[in-house]
Write a protein that holds these residues in place. Structure first.
Motif, mmCIF file in Angstrom:
data_model
loop_
_atom_site.group_PDB
_atom_site.id
_atom_site.type_symbol
_atom_site.label_atom_id
_atom_site.label_comp_id
_atom_site.label_asym_id
_atom_site.label_seq_id
_atom_site.Cartn_x
_atom_site.Cartn_y
_atom_site.Cartn_z
ATOM 1 N N THR A 1 67.551 75.580 51.807
ATOM 2 C CA THR A 1 68.102 74.265 52.156
ATOM 3 C C THR A 1 68.427 73.482 50.896
ATOM 4 N N TYR A 2 67.523 73.534 49.928
ATOM 5 C CA TYR A 2 67.757 72.853 48.651
ATOM 6 C C TYR A 2 68.970 73.452 47.943
ATOM 7 N N THR A 3 69.045 74.771 47.880
ATOM 8 C CA THR A 3 70.171 75.465 47.247
ATOM 9 C C THR A 3 71.470 75.053 47.922
ATOM 10 N N LEU A 4 71.446 75.015 49.253
ATOM 11 C CA LEU A 4 72.628 74.673 50.026
ATOM 12 C C LEU A 4 73.108 73.261 49.719
ATOM 13 N N LYS A 5 72.178 72.303 49.753
ATOM 14 C CA LYS A 5 72.552 70.908 49.563
ATOM 15 C C LYS A 5 72.779 70.539 48.093
ATOM 16 N N ALA A 6 71.802 70.841 47.234
ATOM 17 C CA ALA A 6 71.883 70.431 45.831
ATOM 18 C C ALA A 6 72.877 71.275 45.035
ATOM 19 N N LEU B 1 81.042 72.258 45.863
ATOM 20 C CA LEU B 1 82.233 72.182 46.712
ATOM 21 C C LEU B 1 82.797 70.762 46.791
ATOM 22 N N LYS B 2 81.919 69.747 46.860
ATOM 23 C CA LYS B 2 82.392 68.349 46.897
ATOM 24 C C LYS B 2 83.175 68.010 45.626
ATOM 25 N N ARG B 3 82.676 68.540 44.477
ATOM 26 C CA ARG B 3 83.342 68.295 43.203
ATOM 27 C C ARG B 3 84.697 68.993 43.113
ATOM 28 N N MET B 4 84.751 70.227 43.606
ATOM 29 C CA MET B 4 85.952 71.029 43.446
ATOM 30 C C MET B 4 86.967 70.907 44.589
ATOM 31 N N VAL B 5 86.494 70.493 45.773
ATOM 32 C CA VAL B 5 87.373 70.310 46.938
ATOM 33 C C VAL B 5 87.023 68.948 47.548
ATOM 34 N N PRO B 6 87.754 67.899 47.157
ATOM 35 C CA PRO B 6 87.428 66.533 47.601
ATOM 36 C C PRO B 6 87.329 66.349 49.124
ATOM 37 N N GLU B 7 87.988 67.210 49.902
ATOM 38 C CA GLU B 7 87.946 67.094 51.371
ATOM 39 C C GLU B 7 86.575 67.456 51.948
ATOM 40 N N VAL B 8 85.729 68.124 51.157
ATOM 41 C CA VAL B 8 84.414 68.547 51.648
ATOM 42 C C VAL B 8 83.436 67.376 51.620
ATOM 43 N N SER B 9 82.781 67.128 52.767
ATOM 44 C CA SER B 9 81.787 66.055 52.838
ATOM 45 C C SER B 9 80.361 66.603 52.984
ATOM 46 N N GLU B 10 80.259 67.833 53.530
ATOM 47 C CA GLU B 10 78.939 68.393 53.784
ATOM 48 C C GLU B 10 79.022 69.914 53.902
ATOM 49 N N VAL B 11 77.903 70.597 53.588
ATOM 50 C CA VAL B 11 77.808 72.050 53.801
ATOM 51 C C VAL B 11 76.580 72.291 54.665
ATOM 52 N N VAL B 12 76.763 73.058 55.743
ATOM 53 C CA VAL B 12 75.658 73.370 56.638
ATOM 54 C C VAL B 12 75.556 74.883 56.795
#
Length: 185
Positions: free
Chosen positions: A159-164, A170-181
Motif C-alpha cells: 500500500t505504501y509502495t502504491l501510494k508513495a 504517475l501524478k508527476r509524469m501524467v497530470p491527468e492521474v489523481s490516484e492509483v488503486v
C-alpha cells in the motif's frame, strides 16, 4: 558439458514470500499461480504445490517467488525449496506448458499509453526486484487501477509502495492521474 545451476535466496518485503534466484532465464515475462488449481498449466508450479507449505508461486525472468503457509518457518523449508528449485531447473521443468513471449503492447488513449509505458519502464523492474509484478488494468476519471502479483500480493508494504511511490510518479509524469488503486486478485 552440463551447465551448473546456482540457486540463492533473497527476502522480499512480504515476510511470507521468499525469492529464489537462479543463474538461468526461466521465463520471458511473468506467471502467477496464486493457488494449486491455477498451477495446472505449469509443470514447475504444480510440483511446488505438492509441498503442503507452499501457498503461492510466481515466476519472472530468472527467479521464482514462493509464498509459504502461515505455519511454516523459512529456516525449516528454505533448504528444501532451494534444492527442489535447483533440481527442477536442471531437469528443465517447464514454467508454462505452452510458452508464449510477453512483448508489451500498450493501447488506449494517449494518457493510458503513457501510464502503461511508465509502469513497464520504471515501476515493473523495481517491483520485480522485490519478487512481484504489477499489471495495468484501467484508467478512468483520473484513477489508475493496477493488479499486484507475486510477493506484492498481500504484502504489508505494498500500500505504501502504491501510494508513495507509484502514485507520486504517475501524478508527476501524467497530470491527468489523481490516484492509483490496486485491485485484489
Amino acid at each position: 558439458m552440463a551447465f551448473n545451476i546456482n540457486v540463492y535466496t533473497e527476502s522480499t518485503p512480504n515476510p511470507a514470500s521468499m525469492k529464489f534466484l537462479v543463474n538461468k532465464l526461466l521465463l520471458n515475462g511473468s506467471a502467477d499461480y496464486a493457488n494449486k488449481e491455477s498451477a495446472e498449466a505449469s509443470p514447475f508450479a504444480k510440483e511446488l504445490f505438492k509441498f503442503n507449505f507452499v501457498n503461492g508461486v510466481f515466476f519472472a525472468s530468472n527467479f521464482v517467488t514462493i509464498t509459504k503457509t502461515e505455519d511454516a518457518e523459512w529456516p525449516d523449508i528454505e533448504p528444501i525449496l532451494k534444492e527442489f528449485v535447483k533440481g527442477a531447473v536442471e531437469a528443465e521443468l517447464q514454467v508454462r506448458a505452452v510458452a508464449h513471449e510477453e512483448t508489451p503492447s500498450f493501447e488506449g488513449t494517449e494518457s493510458e499509453i503513457k501510464i502503461q509505458q511508465i509502469l513497464h519502464d520504471y515501476v515493473r523492474p523495481a517491483v520485480e526486484q522485490d519478487g512481484g509484478a504489477i499489471h495495468y488494468k484501467s484508467f478512468e476519471n483520473g484513477v489508475v487501477t493496477v493488479e499486484l502479483r507475486g510477493s506484492c500480493s498481500g504484502c504489508p508494504s505494498s500500500t505504501y509502495t502504491l501510494k508513495a511511490g507509484i502514485e507520486n510518479l504517475l501524478k508527476r509524469m501524467v497530470p491527468e492521474v489523481s490516484e492509483v488503486v490496486s485491485e485484489a486478485m
